[in-house]
Every structure is written in C-alpha cells, then in structure tokens.
Scaffold this motif. Structure first.
Motif, PDB file in Angstrom:
ATOM      1  N   ASN A  68       0.822  -1.214   0.000  1.00 19.55           N
ATOM      2  CA  ASN A  68       0.000   0.000   0.000  1.00 19.55           C
ATOM      3  C   ASN A  68       0.857   1.266   0.000  1.00 19.55           C
ATOM      4  O   ASN A  68       0.464   2.295   0.566  1.00 19.55           O
ATOM      5  CB  ASN A  68      -0.940   0.008   1.218  1.00 19.55           C
ATOM      6  N   ALA A  69       2.011   1.214  -0.637  1.00 14.64           N
ATOM      7  CA  ALA A  69       2.915   2.368  -0.641  1.00 14.64           C
ATOM      8  C   ALA A  69       2.361   3.483  -1.525  1.00 14.64           C
ATOM      9  O   ALA A  69       1.920   3.234  -2.647  1.00 14.64           O
ATOM     10  CB  ALA A  69       4.290   1.956  -1.138  1.00 14.64           C
ATOM     11  N   PRO A  70       2.370   4.730  -1.039  1.00 10.35           N
ATOM     12  CA  PRO A  70       1.910   5.847  -1.873  1.00 10.35           C
ATOM     13  C   PRO A  70       2.900   6.136  -2.993  1.00 10.35           C
ATOM     14  O   PRO A  70       4.075   5.755  -2.925  1.00 10.35           O
ATOM     15  CB  PRO A  70       1.828   7.015  -0.881  1.00 10.35           C
ATOM     16  N   ALA A  71       2.425   6.810  -4.024  1.00  8.12           N
ATOM     17  CA  ALA A  71       3.292   7.179  -5.143  1.00  8.12           C
ATOM     18  C   ALA A  71       4.445   8.036  -4.642  1.00  8.12           C
ATOM     19  O   ALA A  71       4.283   8.872  -3.752  1.00  8.12           O
ATOM     20  CB  ALA A  71       2.481   7.937  -6.194  1.00  8.12           C
ATOM     21  N   VAL A 122       7.250  10.057   5.954  1.00  8.07           N
ATOM     22  CA  VAL A 122       5.786  10.072   5.888  1.00  8.07           C
ATOM     23  C   VAL A 122       5.367  11.152   4.895  1.00  8.07           C
ATOM     24  O   VAL A 122       5.891  12.269   4.936  1.00  8.07           O
ATOM     25  CB  VAL A 122       5.180  10.353   7.274  1.00  8.07           C
ATOM     26  N   PRO A 123       4.459  10.855   3.974  1.00  4.46           N
ATOM     27  CA  PRO A 123       4.021  11.864   3.007  1.00  4.46           C
ATOM     28  C   PRO A 123       3.457  13.103   3.691  1.00  4.46           C
ATOM     29  O   PRO A 123       3.023  13.060   4.850  1.00  4.46           O
ATOM     30  CB  PRO A 123       2.938  11.135   2.201  1.00  4.46           C
ATOM     31  N   ALA A 124       3.458  14.207   2.958  1.00  5.46           N
ATOM     32  CA  ALA A 124       2.979  15.473   3.519  1.00  5.46           C
ATOM     33  C   ALA A 124       1.541  15.374   4.002  1.00  5.46           C
ATOM     34  O   ALA A 124       1.143  16.056   4.948  1.00  5.46           O
ATOM     35  CB  ALA A 124       3.112  16.580   2.473  1.00  5.46           C
ATOM     36  N   GLY A 125       0.751  14.520   3.380  1.00  3.56           N
ATOM     37  CA  GLY A 125      -0.644  14.376   3.772  1.00  3.56           C
ATOM     38  C   GLY A 125      -0.871  13.527   4.999  1.00  3.56           C
ATOM     39  O   GLY A 125      -2.011  13.356   5.438  1.00  3.56           O
ATOM     40  N   GLY A 126       0.209  12.992   5.579  1.00  5.48           N
ATOM     41  CA  GLY A 126       0.077  12.198   6.793  1.00  5.48           C
ATOM     42  C   GLY A 126       0.016  10.709   6.513  1.00  5.48           C
ATOM     43  O   GLY A 126       0.204  10.245   5.389  1.00  5.48           O
ATOM     44  N   GLY A 127      -0.259   9.952   7.549  1.00  5.89           N
ATOM     45  CA  GLY A 127      -0.258   8.502   7.479  1.00  5.89           C
ATOM     46  C   GLY A 127       0.859   7.944   8.337  1.00  5.89           C
ATOM     47  O   GLY A 127       1.528   8.677   9.075  1.00  5.89           O
ATOM     48  N   THR A 181      -0.220   2.951   6.183  1.00 11.42           N
ATOM     49  CA  THR A 181      -1.604   3.207   6.567  1.00 11.42           C
ATOM     50  C   THR A 181      -1.907   4.677   6.318  1.00 11.42           C
ATOM     51  O   THR A 181      -1.279   5.549   6.932  1.00 11.42           O
ATOM     52  CB  THR A 181      -1.841   2.879   8.049  1.00 11.42           C
ATOM     53  N   PRO A 182      -2.825   4.978   5.405  1.00 14.99           N
ATOM     54  CA  PRO A 182      -3.121   6.388   5.111  1.00 14.99           C
ATOM     55  C   PRO A 182      -3.837   7.046   6.279  1.00 14.99           C
ATOM     56  O   PRO A 182      -4.412   6.364   7.138  1.00 14.99           O
ATOM     57  CB  PRO A 182      -4.022   6.306   3.875  1.00 14.99           C
ATOM     58  N   PRO A 183      -3.817   8.370   6.338  1.00 12.22           N
ATOM     59  CA  PRO A 183      -4.513   9.063   7.428  1.00 12.22           C
ATOM     60  C   PRO A 183      -6.019   8.906   7.297  1.00 12.22           C
ATOM     61  O   PRO A 183      -6.544   8.670   6.205  1.00 12.22           O
ATOM     62  CB  PRO A 183      -4.085  10.524   7.238  1.00 12.22           C
ATOM     63  N   ASP A 184      -6.693   9.014   8.417  1.00  9.77           N
ATOM     64  CA  ASP A 184      -8.154   8.985   8.382  1.00  9.77           C
ATOM     65  C   ASP A 184      -8.663  10.186   7.592  1.00  9.77           C
ATOM     66  O   ASP A 184      -8.115  11.294   7.702  1.00  9.77           O
ATOM     67  CB  ASP A 184      -8.731   9.043   9.796  1.00  9.77           C
ATOM     68  N   PRO A 185      -9.700  10.001   6.789  1.00  5.50           N
ATOM     69  CA  PRO A 185     -10.251  11.145   6.056  1.00  5.50           C
ATOM     70  C   PRO A 185     -10.872  12.145   7.029  1.00  5.50           C
ATOM     71  O   PRO A 185     -11.317  11.769   8.125  1.00  5.50           O
ATOM     72  CB  PRO A 185     -11.316  10.507   5.156  1.00  5.50           C
ATOM     73  N   PRO A 186     -10.889  13.422   6.670  1.00  4.77           N
ATOM     74  CA  PRO A 186     -11.501  14.424   7.551  1.00  4.77           C
ATOM     75  C   PRO A 186     -12.958  14.086   7.840  1.00  4.77           C
ATOM     76  O   PRO A 186     -13.683  13.586   6.974  1.00  4.77           O
ATOM     77  CB  PRO A 186     -11.382  15.721   6.740  1.00  4.77           C
ATOM     78  N   GLY A 187     -13.374  14.358   9.069  1.00  6.17           N
ATOM     79  CA  GLY A 187     -14.762  14.106   9.432  1.00  6.17           C
ATOM     80  C   GLY A 187     -15.694  15.161   8.866  1.00  6.17           C
ATOM     81  O   GLY A 187     -15.264  16.181   8.320  1.00  6.17           O
ATOM     82  N   SER A 268      -8.516  18.181  13.977  1.00  5.60           N
ATOM     83  CA  SER A 268      -7.980  17.445  15.113  1.00  5.60           C
ATOM     84  C   SER A 268      -7.767  18.385  16.296  1.00  5.60           C
ATOM     85  O   SER A 268      -7.774  19.618  16.154  1.00  5.60           O
ATOM     86  CB  SER A 268      -6.652  16.788  14.744  1.00  5.60           C
ATOM     87  N   GLU A 269      -7.555  17.807  17.458  1.00  2.00           N
ATOM     88  CA  GLU A 269      -7.281  18.598  18.657  1.00  2.00           C
ATOM     89  C   GLU A 269      -6.055  19.489  18.446  1.00  2.00           C
ATOM     90  O   GLU A 269      -6.067  20.677  18.773  1.00  2.00           O
ATOM     91  CB  GLU A 269      -7.061  17.652  19.837  1.00  2.00           C
ATOM     92  N   ALA A 270      -4.994  18.908  17.873  1.00  2.00           N
ATOM     93  CA  ALA A 270      -3.768  19.677  17.640  1.00  2.00           C
ATOM     94  C   ALA A 270      -4.005  20.809  16.647  1.00  2.00           C
ATOM     95  O   ALA A 270      -3.454  21.910  16.800  1.00  2.00           O
ATOM     96  CB  ALA A 270      -2.663  18.750  17.141  1.00  2.00           C
ATOM     97  N   GLU A 271      -4.816  20.559  15.624  1.00  2.00           N
ATOM     98  CA  GLU A 271      -5.092  21.598  14.628  1.00  2.00           C
ATOM     99  C   GLU A 271      -5.874  22.755  15.243  1.00  2.00           C
ATOM    100  O   GLU A 271      -5.616  23.926  14.932  1.00  2.00           O
ATOM    101  CB  GLU A 271      -5.862  20.999  13.456  1.00  2.00           C
ATOM    102  N   VAL A 272      -6.827  22.450  16.111  1.00  4.09           N
ATOM    103  CA  VAL A 272      -7.609  23.507  16.765  1.00  4.09           C
ATOM    104  C   VAL A 272      -6.697  24.377  17.627  1.00  4.09           C
ATOM    105  O   VAL A 272      -6.739  25.618  17.566  1.00  4.09           O
ATOM    106  CB  VAL A 272      -8.734  22.895  17.618  1.00  4.09           C
ATOM    107  N   ILE A 273      -5.867  23.742  18.426  1.00  6.30           N
ATOM    108  CA  ILE A 273      -4.968  24.492  19.306  1.00  6.30           C
ATOM    109  C   ILE A 273      -4.003  25.345  18.490  1.00  6.30           C
ATOM    110  O   ILE A 273      -3.736  26.507  18.828  1.00  6.30           O
ATOM    111  CB  ILE A 273      -4.218  23.523  20.234  1.00  6.30           C
ATOM    112  N   GLN A 274      -3.492  24.795  17.388  1.00 11.96           N
ATOM    113  CA  GLN A 274      -2.560  25.560  16.557  1.00 11.96           C
ATOM    114  C   GLN A 274      -3.237  26.772  15.930  1.00 11.96           C
ATOM    115  O   GLN A 274      -2.640  27.863  15.846  1.00 11.96           O
ATOM    116  CB  GLN A 274      -1.976  24.661  15.463  1.00 11.96           C
ATOM    117  N   LEU A 275      -4.483  26.615  15.484  1.00 11.45           N
ATOM    118  CA  LEU A 275      -5.219  27.748  14.924  1.00 11.45           C
ATOM    119  C   LEU A 275      -5.361  28.871  15.945  1.00 11.45           C
ATOM    120  O   LEU A 275      -5.199  30.055  15.626  1.00 11.45           O
ATOM    121  CB  LEU A 275      -6.600  27.293  14.454  1.00 11.45           C
TER     122      LEU A 275
END
Length: 305
Positions: A68-71, A122-127, A181-187, A268-275
């Motif tokens: 399952n390796a990303p490009a 890890v790719p820029a998009g996470g995982g 393992t790719p990151p979970d899609p945004p909720g 995510s929790e971290a994203e909220v705090i960073q904002l």
C-alpha cells in the motif's frame, strides 16, 4: 538488484548452485573486507550481488516488500554492521520486490551480521509506516537443513558460526515488509458552541454532560497555550460578542468536537490548538474564528442519550 520472484529458483537447485559459488568465491566476490583475516567468501560493500529471494547456503540475503505504498515512495535504506570475526559497516538500498546478498561467510570465522532499515518518510498528507521482518535460516554443513525462523521489526540480526557444526547457522534470508496506513479522512460532523453550553456540567435541567477530555472549569489559557481574558473553558464557550470572545466560543466548541469519541470532527485537537495560537500570535481572530465556526456547523450527531 534482482526483482523478488523474477529469478526465483527451487531451493534445491539454488543449493546445488551453492557448490559452484563456494568454489568460485574468491574470483566472484572480490577481496575480503579485512585482508588480514582469511575469511573465505566475505563480501565488501562494493561487491554485493543481486539476490533472487532464495535461502542460500553461506549467504545473508535481504529482500524488500512494500504494501500500500503511496506514489513517490523512495527505496528503503538499510544499515549493515558486521562484528566478530570480521568488522564492516555499510549501507545499501532496495526498492519494492528487490533482493540483495549483503554478506557471505565461508565458515572460517564467526560473523554477527545486523541489518537495520531506516525509517521511511511520511508523506505530507500524513499517514504512518509499519516495518516488520521475517527471517528464515538453514543450519549445518552443505547443503544445510532448515533452521529456526523468526520475525520482528526494522532490525534483524544473525550470527554465522565458523565451526559449521550440525546446528550452527549457515544461511539467512530476511524479508522486510513496509506497510503504509493512510490518514483517516476528515470528518464531516461538528456541534456548535450553543450545544456545548447546554450539554455541560453547568447546564440546567437533566441534560447529560457531553464534555469528555476537558472540564468546564479548565483554564482556557492553559489548554490553548495563550494569554487571554477568557477565563475557564465554560466562560469562553458562553462569551458574547466578536473578536477574542467569538474565537473563544468557537475554539472551545471545536476542541470538544475533536476530542469526543462520537463526533467525526473535521479538525484534530492539535489543529484547533494551533489555529488559536496562530490567531493570538498574529492578532487575526476573525480568520481563525471563521475556520472553526465552519467546522462546528457541519451537523451535530449528539446527544447520544
């Protein structure tokens, strides 16, 4: 390097070829790593040979498999160290399906060979990456018999014995597998500040307290790592007006959305705090508030009772 499976021989045939390999080892592999050690068959880094993915007498071979390796995934890099009868240290790299014979031992010295795969980016998009290995061995004198097998993480180690007795290790094949393992899609869910005011420990009536990881009297500045006049988290989520107060309302709601197990929050929790930290650092409360408000108004799946 040879693709895993493209030249895969039957084990019996491969072992038969081992006789020819051992007889021609001096000319086939180049000089030994340590000229002062009469180590028949030891191979320096510049004389490594492509492998075929077959367990071979007298050889330490590694193979690489990506799942399952990303490009754009780069080749895996392996650090190899040898100690005991011979001392060596070098690196090599393998792509998906490739194998390489990294060390040979003719049975005159005891060599401990350790291979460690470096962490993949890890790719820029996470995982995330998980690295495992499976090791199979042969023991005894030529052509050898099946030996112990093992599995583990990103490091594999095996000791060749110079004695080559009935139970000594005489051939190793290690297959390293990297699974991505790719990151979970945004909720796509979020509850508003009004919901979190009304479904809290401070709310009147019989509503349940839906706050999970945080409490109403937690200090806003401590939680978010800023200096404000917002007081507790409950003070902030009930604050009226714009500017800092509006950011306070929506940041607490977004934080509670991100940490509730039954809310598929888009941040995510971290994203909220960073904002929030970026907003206080720049003084631009409005942009962060708008981002948080949009996330809080996606639709609330609560209350659950």
């Amino acid at each position: 390097m040879t693709s895993l499976g493209t030249s895969r021989w039957a084990v019996g045939l491969a072992l038969a070829f081992g006789v020819a390999y051992l007889g021609a080892c001096a000319s086939d592999t180049g000089p030994v790593t340590d000229p002062g050690t009469p180590s028949f068959g030891q191979r320096p880094p510049d004389a490594q040979r492509p492998g075929d993915g077959v367990l071979m007498f007298e050889l330490f071979e590694i193979c690489k498999v990506f799942v399952n390796a990303p490009a754009g995934t780069p080749d895996a890099v392996f650090d190899v160290t040898v100690s005991g009868g011979t001392t060596a240290s070098f690196s090599t790299s393998l792509g998906d399906g490739e194998c390489e014979e990294i060390w040979g031992n003719g049975g005159t010295v005891d060599d401990l060979v350790t291979v460690t795969e470096q962490a993949l980016p890890v790719p820029a998009g996470g995982g995330s990456w998980a690295t495992t290995h499976d090791m199979t061995t042969i023991t005894g004198v030529f052509p050898g018999t099946p030996g112990p097998s093992s599995s583990g993480g990103n490091t594999a180690s095996a000791a060749f014995s110079g004695g080559l007795g009935a139970t000594t290790l005489s051939g190793v094949l290690v297959v390293f597998t990297n699974t991505f393992t790719p990151p979970d899609p945004p909720g796509d869910e979020g509850c508003t500040p009004g919901f979190w005011r009304n479904w809290s420990a401070n709310a009147p009536g019989n509503q349940s307290d839906e706050w999970t990881d945080y409490a109403v009297d937690d200090d806003y500045d401590t939680v978010f790592g800023v200096v404000s006049g917002l007081g507790t988290l409950y003070d902030a989520v009930t604050a009226k007006g714009g500017g800092e107060n509006a950011l306070g309302r929506h940041s607490v709601a977004a934080l509670l959305n991100a940490t509730h197990p039954d809310v598929a929050a888009s941040l995510s929790e971290a994203e909220v705090i960073q904002l929030v930290q970026d907003a206080f650092s720049s003084g631009d409360f409005e942009t962060a508030k708008n981002t948080l408000a949009a996330a809080n108004e996606l639709g609330c799946p609560l209350p659950v009772d």
